[in-house]
Scaffold this motif. Structure first.
Motif, PDB file in Angstrom:
ATOM      1  N   ALA A 283       0.818  -1.218   0.000  1.00 13.00           N
ATOM      2  CA  ALA A 283       0.000   0.000   0.000  1.00 13.00           C
ATOM      3  C   ALA A 283       0.851   1.268   0.000  1.00 13.00           C
ATOM      4  CB  ALA A 283      -0.921  -0.009   1.213  1.00 13.00           C
ATOM      5  N   ASP A 284       2.130   1.150   0.361  1.00 16.46           N
ATOM      6  CA  ASP A 284       3.001   2.323   0.353  1.00 16.46           C
ATOM      7  C   ASP A 284       3.438   2.722  -1.052  1.00 16.46           C
ATOM      8  OD1 ASP A 284       2.836   2.464   3.077  1.00 16.46           O
ATOM      9  OD2 ASP A 284       4.731   1.429   3.449  1.00 16.46           O
ATOM     10  N   PHE A 285       3.081   1.901  -2.056  1.00 19.12           N
ATOM     11  CA  PHE A 285       3.483   2.202  -3.436  1.00 19.12           C
ATOM     12  C   PHE A 285       2.239   2.485  -4.267  1.00 19.12           C
ATOM     13  CE2 PHE A 285       6.615  -0.515  -1.477  1.00 19.12           C
ATOM     14  CZ  PHE A 285       7.800   0.139  -1.762  1.00 19.12           C
ATOM     15  N   PRO A 286       1.963   3.776  -4.559  1.00 17.03           N
ATOM     16  CA  PRO A 286       0.737   4.135  -5.268  1.00 17.03           C
ATOM     17  C   PRO A 286       0.645   3.486  -6.656  1.00 17.03           C
ATOM     18  CG  PRO A 286       2.067   6.102  -4.746  1.00 17.03           C
ATOM     19  CD  PRO A 286       2.800   4.933  -4.214  1.00 17.03           C
ATOM     20  N   ASN A 287       1.790   3.183  -7.266  1.00 18.63           N
ATOM     21  CA  ASN A 287       1.760   2.625  -8.623  1.00 18.63           C
ATOM     22  C   ASN A 287       1.861   1.089  -8.637  1.00 18.63           C
ATOM     23  OD1 ASN A 287       4.367   2.638  -7.701  1.00 18.63           O
ATOM     24  ND2 ASN A 287       5.307   3.234  -9.642  1.00 18.63           N
ATOM     25  N   ALA A 288       1.635   0.444  -7.483  1.00 21.97           N
ATOM     26  CA  ALA A 288       1.819  -1.009  -7.401  1.00 21.97           C
ATOM     27  C   ALA A 288       0.917  -1.753  -8.388  1.00 21.97           C
ATOM     28  CB  ALA A 288       1.533  -1.487  -5.984  1.00 21.97           C
ATOM     29  N   VAL A 289       1.462  -2.799  -8.987  1.00 28.36           N
ATOM     30  CA  VAL A 289       0.678  -3.716  -9.820  1.00 28.36           C
ATOM     31  C   VAL A 289       0.257  -4.845  -8.870  1.00 28.36           C
ATOM     32  CG1 VAL A 289       0.672  -5.094 -11.933  1.00 28.36           C
ATOM     33  CG2 VAL A 289       2.210  -3.118 -11.748  1.00 28.36           C
ATOM     34  N   LYS A 290      -0.972  -4.751  -8.390  1.00 28.27           N
ATOM     35  CA  LYS A 290      -1.337  -5.554  -7.226  1.00 28.27           C
ATOM     36  C   LYS A 290      -1.565  -7.022  -7.535  1.00 28.27           C
ATOM     37  CE  LYS A 290      -3.213  -1.756  -4.505  1.00 28.27           C
ATOM     38  NZ  LYS A 290      -3.299  -0.693  -5.551  1.00 28.27           N
ATOM     39  N   ASN A 291      -1.832  -7.313  -8.814  1.00 27.01           N
ATOM     40  CA  ASN A 291      -2.142  -8.689  -9.176  1.00 27.01           C
ATOM     41  C   ASN A 291      -1.564  -8.953 -10.559  1.00 27.01           C
ATOM     42  OD1 ASN A 291      -3.842 -10.963 -10.273  1.00 27.01           O
ATOM     43  ND2 ASN A 291      -4.722 -10.784  -8.211  1.00 27.01           N
ATOM     44  N   SER A 292      -1.134 -10.189 -10.798  1.00 24.73           N
ATOM     45  CA  SER A 292      -0.536 -10.472 -12.106  1.00 24.73           C
ATOM     46  C   SER A 292      -1.537 -10.218 -13.237  1.00 24.73           C
ATOM     47  CB  SER A 292      -0.022 -11.910 -12.157  1.00 24.73           C
ATOM     48  OG  SER A 292      -1.093 -12.804 -11.956  1.00 24.73           O
ATOM     49  N   SER A 293      -2.858 -10.272 -12.932  1.00 25.97           N
ATOM     50  CA  SER A 293      -3.871 -10.038 -13.961  1.00 25.97           C
ATOM     51  C   SER A 293      -3.895  -8.577 -14.416  1.00 25.97           C
ATOM     52  CB  SER A 293      -5.250 -10.437 -13.430  1.00 25.97           C
ATOM     53  OG  SER A 293      -5.601  -9.585 -12.351  1.00 25.97           O
ATOM     54  N   GLU A 294      -3.289  -7.677 -13.653  1.00 23.23           N
ATOM     55  CA  GLU A 294      -3.219  -6.264 -14.065  1.00 23.23           C
ATOM     56  C   GLU A 294      -2.065  -6.007 -15.025  1.00 23.23           C
ATOM     57  OE1 GLU A 294      -3.028  -3.669 -10.651  1.00 23.23           O
ATOM     58  OE2 GLU A 294      -4.659  -4.715  -9.639  1.00 23.23           O
ATOM     59  N   SER A 295      -1.281  -7.046 -15.299  1.00 22.25           N
ATOM     60  CA  SER A 295      -0.108  -6.877 -16.168  1.00 22.25           C
ATOM     61  C   SER A 295      -0.530  -6.556 -17.600  1.00 22.25           C
ATOM     62  CB  SER A 295       0.715  -8.167 -16.202  1.00 22.25           C
ATOM     63  OG  SER A 295       1.057  -8.556 -14.909  1.00 22.25           O
ATOM     64  N   GLY A 296       0.382  -5.953 -18.353  1.00 20.60           N
ATOM     65  CA  GLY A 296       0.090  -5.702 -19.760  1.00 20.60           C
ATOM     66  C   GLY A 296       0.851  -4.505 -20.290  1.00 20.60           C
ATOM     67  N   VAL A 297       0.659  -4.236 -21.587  1.00 19.60           N
ATOM     68  CA  VAL A 297       1.276  -3.087 -22.236  1.00 19.60           C
ATOM     69  C   VAL A 297       0.161  -2.097 -22.538  1.00 19.60           C
ATOM     70  CG1 VAL A 297       2.573  -2.294 -24.265  1.00 19.60           C
ATOM     71  CG2 VAL A 297       3.100  -4.525 -23.224  1.00 19.60           C
ATOM     72  N   PHE A 298       0.249  -0.895 -21.990  1.00 14.93           N
ATOM     73  CA  PHE A 298      -0.812   0.100 -22.126  1.00 14.93           C
ATOM     74  C   PHE A 298      -0.255   1.282 -22.910  1.00 14.93           C
ATOM     75  CE2 PHE A 298      -1.310  -2.431 -18.362  1.00 14.93           C
ATOM     76  CZ  PHE A 298      -2.639  -2.824 -18.395  1.00 14.93           C
ATOM     77  N   ARG A 299      -0.872   1.565 -24.032  1.00 13.80           N
ATOM     78  CA  ARG A 299      -0.300   2.536 -24.960  1.00 13.80           C
ATOM     79  C   ARG A 299      -1.181   3.759 -25.111  1.00 13.80           C
ATOM     80  NH1 ARG A 299       3.241   2.688 -29.139  1.00 13.80           N
ATOM     81  NH2 ARG A 299       3.942   0.549 -28.737  1.00 13.80           N
ATOM     82  N   GLU A 300      -0.529   4.953 -25.108  1.00 11.15           N
ATOM     83  CA  GLU A 300      -1.197   6.206 -25.471  1.00 11.15           C
ATOM     84  C   GLU A 300      -0.264   6.895 -26.426  1.00 11.15           C
ATOM     85  OE1 GLU A 300      -2.986   9.115 -22.557  1.00 11.15           O
ATOM     86  OE2 GLU A 300      -2.809   7.361 -21.259  1.00 11.15           O
ATOM     87  N   GLY A 301      -0.517   6.785 -27.731  1.00 11.86           N
ATOM     88  CA  GLY A 301       0.443   7.291 -28.720  1.00 11.86           C
ATOM     89  C   GLY A 301       1.757   6.539 -28.579  1.00 11.86           C
ATOM     90  N   ASN A 302       2.864   7.324 -28.414  1.00 10.95           N
ATOM     91  CA  ASN A 302       4.137   6.620 -28.228  1.00 10.95           C
ATOM     92  C   ASN A 302       4.517   6.506 -26.747  1.00 10.95           C
ATOM     93  OD1 ASN A 302       4.850   9.248 -27.733  1.00 10.95           O
ATOM     94  ND2 ASN A 302       6.809   9.121 -28.814  1.00 10.95           N
ATOM     95  N   LYS A 303       3.587   6.906 -25.872  1.00 10.52           N
ATOM     96  CA  LYS A 303       3.827   6.737 -24.443  1.00 10.52           C
ATOM     97  C   LYS A 303       3.267   5.375 -24.015  1.00 10.52           C
ATOM     98  CE  LYS A 303       4.609  11.289 -22.669  1.00 10.52           C
ATOM     99  NZ  LYS A 303       5.834  11.365 -23.463  1.00 10.52           N
ATOM    100  N   VAL A 304       4.152   4.536 -23.531  1.00  5.83           N
ATOM    101  CA  VAL A 304       3.769   3.158 -23.234  1.00  5.83           C
ATOM    102  C   VAL A 304       4.072   2.839 -21.775  1.00  5.83           C
ATOM    103  CG1 VAL A 304       4.195   0.740 -23.811  1.00  5.83           C
ATOM    104  CG2 VAL A 304       4.249   2.476 -25.603  1.00  5.83           C
ATOM    105  N   THR A 305       3.091   2.244 -21.097  1.00  7.28           N
ATOM    106  CA  THR A 305       3.333   1.762 -19.740  1.00  7.28           C
ATOM    107  C   THR A 305       3.295   0.238 -19.765  1.00  7.28           C
ATOM    108  OG1 THR A 305       2.234   3.716 -18.865  1.00  7.28           O
ATOM    109  CG2 THR A 305       2.555   1.894 -17.330  1.00  7.28           C
ATOM    110  N   VAL A 306       4.359  -0.362 -19.266  1.00 14.50           N
ATOM    111  CA  VAL A 306       4.404  -1.820 -19.163  1.00 14.50           C
ATOM    112  C   VAL A 306       4.245  -2.170 -17.687  1.00 14.50           C
ATOM    113  CG1 VAL A 306       5.754  -3.910 -19.579  1.00 14.50           C
ATOM    114  CG2 VAL A 306       5.962  -1.945 -21.137  1.00 14.50           C
ATOM    115  N   LYS A 307       3.196  -2.922 -17.363  1.00 11.69           N
ATOM    116  CA  LYS A 307       2.964  -3.320 -15.971  1.00 11.69           C
ATOM    117  C   LYS A 307       3.268  -4.797 -15.826  1.00 11.69           C
ATOM    118  CE  LYS A 307      -0.521   0.170 -14.984  1.00 11.69           C
ATOM    119  NZ  LYS A 307      -1.841   0.418 -14.410  1.00 11.69           N
ATOM    120  N   MET A 308       4.032  -5.127 -14.813  1.00  9.03           N
ATOM    121  CA  MET A 308       4.495  -6.496 -14.666  1.00  9.03           C
ATOM    122  C   MET A 308       4.626  -6.837 -13.189  1.00  9.03           C
ATOM    123  SD  MET A 308       7.799  -8.143 -16.579  1.00  9.03           S
ATOM    124  CE  MET A 308       7.751  -7.130 -18.006  1.00  9.03           C
ATOM    125  N   THR A 309       4.523  -8.127 -12.896  1.00  8.68           N
ATOM    126  CA  THR A 309       4.767  -8.578 -11.521  1.00  8.68           C
ATOM    127  C   THR A 309       5.826  -9.671 -11.548  1.00  8.68           C
ATOM    128  OG1 THR A 309       3.038 -10.259 -11.654  1.00  8.68           O
ATOM    129  CG2 THR A 309       2.377  -8.118 -10.780  1.00  8.68           C
TER     130      THR A 309
END
Ligand code: K7E
Ligand code: CUA
Ligand code: CA
Length: 649
Positions: free
Chosen positions: A535-561
Motif C-alpha cells: 500500500a506504500d506504493f501508489p503505482n503497485a501492480v497488485k495482481n498479475s492479472s493487471e499486467s500488460g502493455v498500455f499505450r497512449e500514442g508513443n507513451k507506453v506503460t508496461v505493468k508487470m509482476t
C-alpha cells in the motif's frame, strides 16, 4: 591439521594448502612491512615505536588470542554500526563487535545493485536535470548521525552528508534506505552534521527535530561570478535542516568557517569548531592566527529571531539568514552566537555523554580543549563576563588530536593522527590538572593503532547511555596489515575492547576507502521491516492479472509482476521510439525473496524486494529482441526467470 567443522567455512581446505597460504602471508607481510616502516607522510611526530618491525605487530599493541565478544558463524552481533562511505557516497552498515559489513545504502551516487539512480523512485530522491538524467553522480560522505529521543537513539532516522555537492541525505531506519536528499544552498565544503537531541524551544519535544550543518569553504554570498576577487565578500554559513520535511529552516552568517558539529543534550546549544577564523582563501592564510575558535549557536534565540522576522535573505532565496557575526553578537543578552577561543586549527568537537562538556581537539596543537556548557549558557545569561572562562581544561594529549569518543565512566578516547595512537584520558582529572593540581594524572592509557587514525567512536558514545564496551578506530593507512593489492591500500578499521582499564585491540578489518565518521548503538534500538507494505506504493501492480502493455500514442506503460520464478509477462512488444515506463511489483511476500530486473543493452538493472514496486523510464531506441532477466538469485529456476522485450523497427 584438523578440518574446520563450521558449516560456514570452506571444508575443502586441507593441510598442505593451508600451510602454503600461511607461508605466502608471512612473506608478503614482511615485504609490505618494510615499505610501510618508511612512511612518514611528511608529517612530524611518527614515533619510532609506532613503526613496526617487518612483519611484527607494534610493540605496545596488546591482542587477545580469542577475543572477548567474538561472534561465531551463525551468531548475531549485538550492535549496529552506521558508517559513512566516503567517496562512494553511501552509508555502510556494520555488525558489532564482529565488524562484519552487512549492508551498503546508496545515497549520493548510483548503485546498480539496487538500481539507485536507475529507477524513477530513486532518481526523484537524488535529483535530476531537466532531461531526466541525474544532477550529480559523485559523492563524498563524511559524517553520519541518528535521531535521538530522551538522550538515546530512537531508531527513526539517520543522516549523512555529501561534502562535494552540499547535500544531506536521510536514511529511514525501518528499511535502511535513503528517502530524502536536500541540497543546501549558498554553501560549499559542507562537512559536519549533528541532529539536535531535543527541542530548545518546547521542553515537551524530547526528540530530534533539526539537523545542524557546518560548511568549511568560503564563497561569495551571491556566487554569480561577480565578486570572486574580493575576499571580504567570501562567507561560510551554518545551516539548520528540518528533520521531518528536510527543508532548510534557516542559515547563520558567521565569521570564520565551520567544520564538525556537536549538540547539547538539553537542545539549547550547537557548536562547530572553526579552523579558518582568519577567513583565509589560501592555504597559508588559514594558519596565520595562533588561536581559532569553537562557535556556539543559541538555538532558541535563533528560532526567535527567525520568528520575529529579524533576518535577511540571499539573492532570491527565501531561507532566513540571521546575523551571527562577532560584531553583531557582542552583547550576551541578545547574542545568537558565541566564539570560544581554541588553539590553532582545531578539528572535531564532541559532546560528553554526561551532558556537561564539548571537547575540541587541537589538530595542530597537541591539546584538547574542554568547554563547560553550563558556563557558555551563563555567558548568554550575563552571568559569566568572560566567555573564554568556559574553558575548564586545555591539556596535552599527543600529536595530531582529531576526534573523541566516550565510555560513560568519565573517560574520553582521542585519536592522535600523527602519533598513530588512541589516548584514553579522564576528563575530570584533566580539569583538576588544568586548575593547577599537578598531581592529577589525566592520561589513563595509550594504545598504538595501525596507522594514523581519524575518526573514533565507542558503543553508544554520544548518548546518555554510553556503555563503555567497544571502540572502533578508523585508521587512514593500513600499510602492512593486509595482503598487498597494488598501489591503492584499504583503510584499516580496528576494534578495541574498552571494558577494562587498559584498551585491548581485538580485531582489524580492511575497509574500502574512505569512511570517516560512524556511530555504534545497541541492536534493539532499531526495528526493521523485512517485507515492504504494498500500500506504500501508489503505482503497485497488485495482481498479475493487471499486467500488460498500455499505450497512449508513443507513451507506453508496461505493468508487470514478479513471483518466483516467473515474471507475469513472458514477452512484451514495443515500437522503436516509444517512451516506455516499466512498473514492476514483486508479489512475493516472503522475507529475503528479492528479484532483479536487468534489460540487455538498455543500461537498466534494479531490484524489487518482497512487496516492493519500482519503475524505470526509457526510450525504446534500439530495435530487436532484448532479454529481460532476473539478476538477483531467487530460485532454482532463477536462470529461467526471464521476459522478452521485442522492439519493432
Ligand atoms: Cu575528521 Cu571529514 Cu570527520 Cu574524516 S573528518 S577523519
Ligand atoms: Cu527472480 Cu532471480
Ligand atoms: Ca586557523
Amino acid at each position: 591439521m584438523k578440518k574446520d567443522q563450521s558449516p560456514n567455512h570452506n571444508l575443502d581446505t586441507d593441510a598442505p594448502q593451508d600451510a602454503g597460504r600461511r607461508k605466502f602471508l608471512t612473506q608478503t607481510t614482511a615485504v609490505a612491512g618494510l615499505a610501510g616502516a618508511g612512511l612518514t607522510l611528511g608529517l612530524a611526530g611518527c614515533k619510532d615505536e609506532s613503526a613496526p618491525a617487518a612483519g611484527a605487530p607494534a610493540a605496545k599493541t596488546e591482542t587477545h588470542a580469542a577475543p572477548a565478544g567474538h561472534i561465531k558463524p551463525g551468531e548475531l552481533d549485538t550492535y549496529y554500526g552506521l558508517w559513512s562511505g566516503g567517496h562512494t557516497g553511501d552509508m555502510r552498515i556494520l555488525g558489532f563487535p564482529s565488524g562484519r559489513e552487512i549492508h551498503r545504502i546508496p545515497c549520493f551516487t548510483p548503485d546498480p545493485l539496487v538500481g539507485w539512480g536507475i529507477t524513477n523512485e530513486s532518481k526523484a530522491i537524488m535529483g535530476t536535470k531537466p532531461d531526466g538524467s541525474l544532477k550529480y553522480t559523485v559523492g563524498d560522505s563524511h559524517h553520519t548521525h541518528a535521531s535521538y529521543k530522551d538522550g538515546n537513539y530512537d531508531g527513526r532516522y539517520a543522516w549523512i552528508n555529501d561534502k562535494i555537492n552540499a547535500r544531506i541525505a536521510r536514511i529511514r531506519l525501518d528499511t535502511f534506505t535513503c528517502d530524502k536528499i536536500t541540497e543546501i544552498p549558498h554553501v560549499q565544503g559542507f562537512h559536519g552534521i549533528f541532529p539536535d537531541k531535543r527541542d530548545a524551544v518546547d521542553p515537551a519535544i524530547n526528540y530530534t527535530t533539526r539537523v545542524f550543518c557546518g560548511s568549511e569553504f568560503h564563497i561569495p554570498l551571491v556566487n554569480d561570478g561577480k565578486n570572486m576577487g574580493d575576499d571580504s565578500q567570501y562567507r561560510a554559513l551554518f545551516s539548520c535542516v528540518d528533520a521531518e520535511t528536510m527543508d532548510v529552516r534557516w542559515q547563520v552568517l558567521i565569521d570564520g568557517n565551520c567544520d564538525l558539529v556537536a549538540t547539547s543534550f538539553d537542545g539549547k546549544l550547537a557548536a562547530s569548531n572553526q579552523y579558518n577564523t582568519e577567513n583565509g582563501q589560501r592555504f597559508e592564510n588559514m594558519m596565520s592566527a595562533e588561536r581559532d575558535a569553537c562557535i556556539f549557536f543559541n538555538i532558541a534565540r535563533i528560532e526567535q529571531a527567525v520568528k520575529d522576522g529579524k533576518f535577511t535573505t540571499i539573492g532570491d532565496s527565501k531561507i532566513p539568514l540571521v546575523d551571527g557575526t562577532r560584531e553583531a553578537n557582542k552583547n550576551p543578552a541578545t547574542a545568537l552566537t558565541a566564539y570560544v577561543s581554541v588553539p590553532k586549527n582545531p578539528h572535531g568537537v564532541n559532546a560528553s555523554p554526561d551532558g556537561k562538556y564539548f571537547i575540541c581537539a587541537g589538530k595542530l596543537s597537541p591539546t584538547a580543549t574542554v568547554i563547560e556548557l553550563a558556563k557558555v549558557l551563563d555567558w548568554f545569561d550575563g552571568k559569566l563576563p568572560e566567555l573564554d572562562k568556559s574553558i575548564v581544561a586545555e591539556v596535552e594529549l599527543g600529536l595530531g588530536p582529531l576526534h573523541t569518543a566516550f565510555d560513560g565512566r568519565g573517560n574520553a578516547y582521542t585519536t592522535l593522527f600523527l602519533d598513530s595512537q588512541v589516548v584514553k584520558w579522564n576528563v575530570e582529572a584533566a580539569i583538576k590538572f588544568h586548575s593547577g593540581d599537578n598531581t592529577a594524572k589525566y592520561v589513563v592509557d595509550r594504545l598504538d593503532v595501525q596507522y594514523q587514525p581519524g575518526h573514533i567512536n565507542a558503543s553508544q558514545s554520544e548518548t546518555m547511555f554510553a556503555d563503555g564496551k567497544w571502540l572502533a578506530v578508523g585508521c587512514k593507512f593500513s600499510k602492512d596489515r593486509y595482503l598487498p593489492v597494488g598501489p591503492l591500500h584499504p583503510e584499516n578499521e580496528q576494534i578495541v575492547d574498552i571494558s577494562g582499564d587498559k584498551m585491548v585491540l581485538v580485531a582489524d578489518h580492511p575497509v574500502r576507502p574512505e569512511p570517516h565518521d560512524f556511530i555504534i548503538f545497541k541492536r534493539d534500538l532499531v526495528r526493521t521491516k523485512q517485507v515492504y507494505n504494498m500500500a506504500d506504493f501508489p503505482n503497485a501492480v497488485k495482481n498479475s492479472s493487471e499486467s500488460g502493455v498500455f499505450r497512449e500514442g508513443n507513451k507506453v506503460t508496461v505493468k508487470m509482476t514478479s513471483q518466483a520464478p516467473i515474471f507475469s509477462l513472458r514477452d512484451f512488444n514495443l515500437k522503436l521510439g516509444d517512451e516506455v515506463t516499466l512498473i514492476l511489483t514483486n508479489l512475493d511476500n516472503i522475507e529475503d525473496l528479492t528479484h532483479g530486473f536487468a534489460i540487455e543493452k538498455y543500461n537498466i538493472n534494479f531490484i524489487v524486494n518482497p512487496q516492493e514496486t519500482a519503475s524505470v523510464t526509457f526510450k525504446a531506441d534500439k530495435p530487436g529482441v532484448f532479454w529481460c532477466y532476473c539478476s538477483h538469485f531467487c530460485h532454482a529456476l532463477h536462470l529461467e526467470m526471464r521476459s522478452r522485450m521485442m522492439v519493432e523497427a
